[in-house]
Design a protein around this motif. Structure first.
Motif, PDB file in Angstrom:
ATOM      1  N   SER A  11      29.191  44.519  60.204  1.00  0.00           N
ATOM      2  CA  SER A  11      30.077  43.421  59.802  1.00  0.00           C
ATOM      3  C   SER A  11      30.712  43.678  58.439  1.00  0.00           C
ATOM      4  N   SER A  12      30.039  44.447  57.575  1.00  0.00           N
ATOM      5  CA  SER A  12      30.618  44.771  56.267  1.00  0.00           C
ATOM      6  C   SER A  12      31.519  46.006  56.331  1.00  0.00           C
ATOM      7  N   LYS A  13      31.610  46.601  57.525  1.00  0.00           N
ATOM      8  CA  LYS A  13      32.444  47.787  57.766  1.00  0.00           C
ATOM      9  C   LYS A  13      32.049  48.986  56.914  1.00  0.00           C
ATOM     10  N   SER A  14      30.751  49.105  56.641  1.00  0.00           N
ATOM     11  CA  SER A  14      30.207  50.260  55.916  1.00  0.00           C
ATOM     12  C   SER A  14      29.776  51.303  56.942  1.00  0.00           C
ATOM     13  N   LEU A 110      34.369  50.155  65.334  1.00  0.00           N
ATOM     14  CA  LEU A 110      33.843  51.422  64.814  1.00  0.00           C
ATOM     15  C   LEU A 110      34.645  52.604  65.354  1.00  0.00           C
ATOM     16  N   VAL A 111      34.976  52.582  66.624  1.00  0.00           N
ATOM     17  CA  VAL A 111      35.769  53.657  67.228  1.00  0.00           C
ATOM     18  C   VAL A 111      37.166  53.699  66.611  1.00  0.00           C
ATOM     19  N   ALA A 112      37.767  52.527  66.384  1.00  0.00           N
ATOM     20  CA  ALA A 112      39.101  52.478  65.765  1.00  0.00           C
ATOM     21  C   ALA A 112      39.056  53.034  64.339  1.00  0.00           C
ATOM     22  N   ALA A 113      37.995  52.696  63.602  1.00  0.00           N
ATOM     23  CA  ALA A 113      37.862  53.213  62.236  1.00  0.00           C
ATOM     24  C   ALA A 113      37.670  54.728  62.252  1.00  0.00           C
TER      25      ALA A 113
END
Length: 197
Positions: A11-14, A110-113
């Motif tokens: 959720s924090s995109k870490s 996650l895949v998009a990032a």
């Protein structure tokens, strides 16, 4: 099983911390004797290793995944397909593997990032390796169609020759500042003084 550290990280995109957290949780559950194989987020764990470009760890994780999980969870197989393409350096295949599966809500971000990060890595690879390259090859490496690839690199200052279909790579200037720490200078002075006397 408590996956709170993992969900907080997602959720924090870490995303760069996912593989370490998953590894730690897996060891923790194994040490406690908690059966975790059926509920383990293998796809996210694999993608975490792939995100930080740790393909060896992803391979070893893939080998340790029970065959029942591989058969019943197509998203795990799809995540590993990305890892396989990276392992064989099939640059266009990585993008095909990403686009070739309908990712779940949990993994889609996650895949998009990763896809964005991978495109940037490929751009840096092209930047360091070529002085001129065809639009077709650039599109192949970046996983885009030729128009999108040409627009992407033109935004980075590359020059397009429409007649030949070639791109002239504009090398980015790397400016480094060398900071001199006074304590390091003092230690160096003392060391040289000690050697001379």
């Amino acid at each position: 099983m408590d996956f709170t550290p993992l969900t907080d990280t997602l959720s924090s995109k870490s995303y760069d911390k996912i593989s370490d957290i998953c590894d730690e949780l897996m060891l923790e559950f194994a040490a406690e004797g908690t059966p975790f194989q059926d509920e383990w987020p293998y796809a996210i764990h694999l993608l975490g290793h792939i995100y930080v470009n740790d393909i060896n760890s992803a391979r070893f994780l893939w080998k340790s995944i029970p065959s029942a999980v591989k058969e019943n969870q197509p998203e795990v197989v799809a995540a590993w397909r990305i890892g396989q393409k990276l392992w064989t350096r099939d640059y266009a295949g990585v993008h095909e593997a990403i686009r070739g599966f309908d990712w779940s809500q949990e993994t889609r971000v996650l895949v998009a990032a990763f896809s964005e990060l991978y495109t940037k890595r490929m751009f840096q690879l092209l930047l360091s390796a070529y002085s001129t390259i065809s639009i077709q090859d650039t599109a192949h490496f970046l996983g885009m169609n030729e128009d999108d690839a040409a627009n992407y690199v033109m935004q980075q200052g590359w020059i397009v020759d429409p007649a030949s279909g070639m791109l002239t790579v504009k090398k980015q200037l790397i400016v480094t500042e060398q900071k001199l720490d006074s304590s390091k200078l003092q230690r160096l002075t003392e060391y040289v003084f000690h050697l001379e006397h």
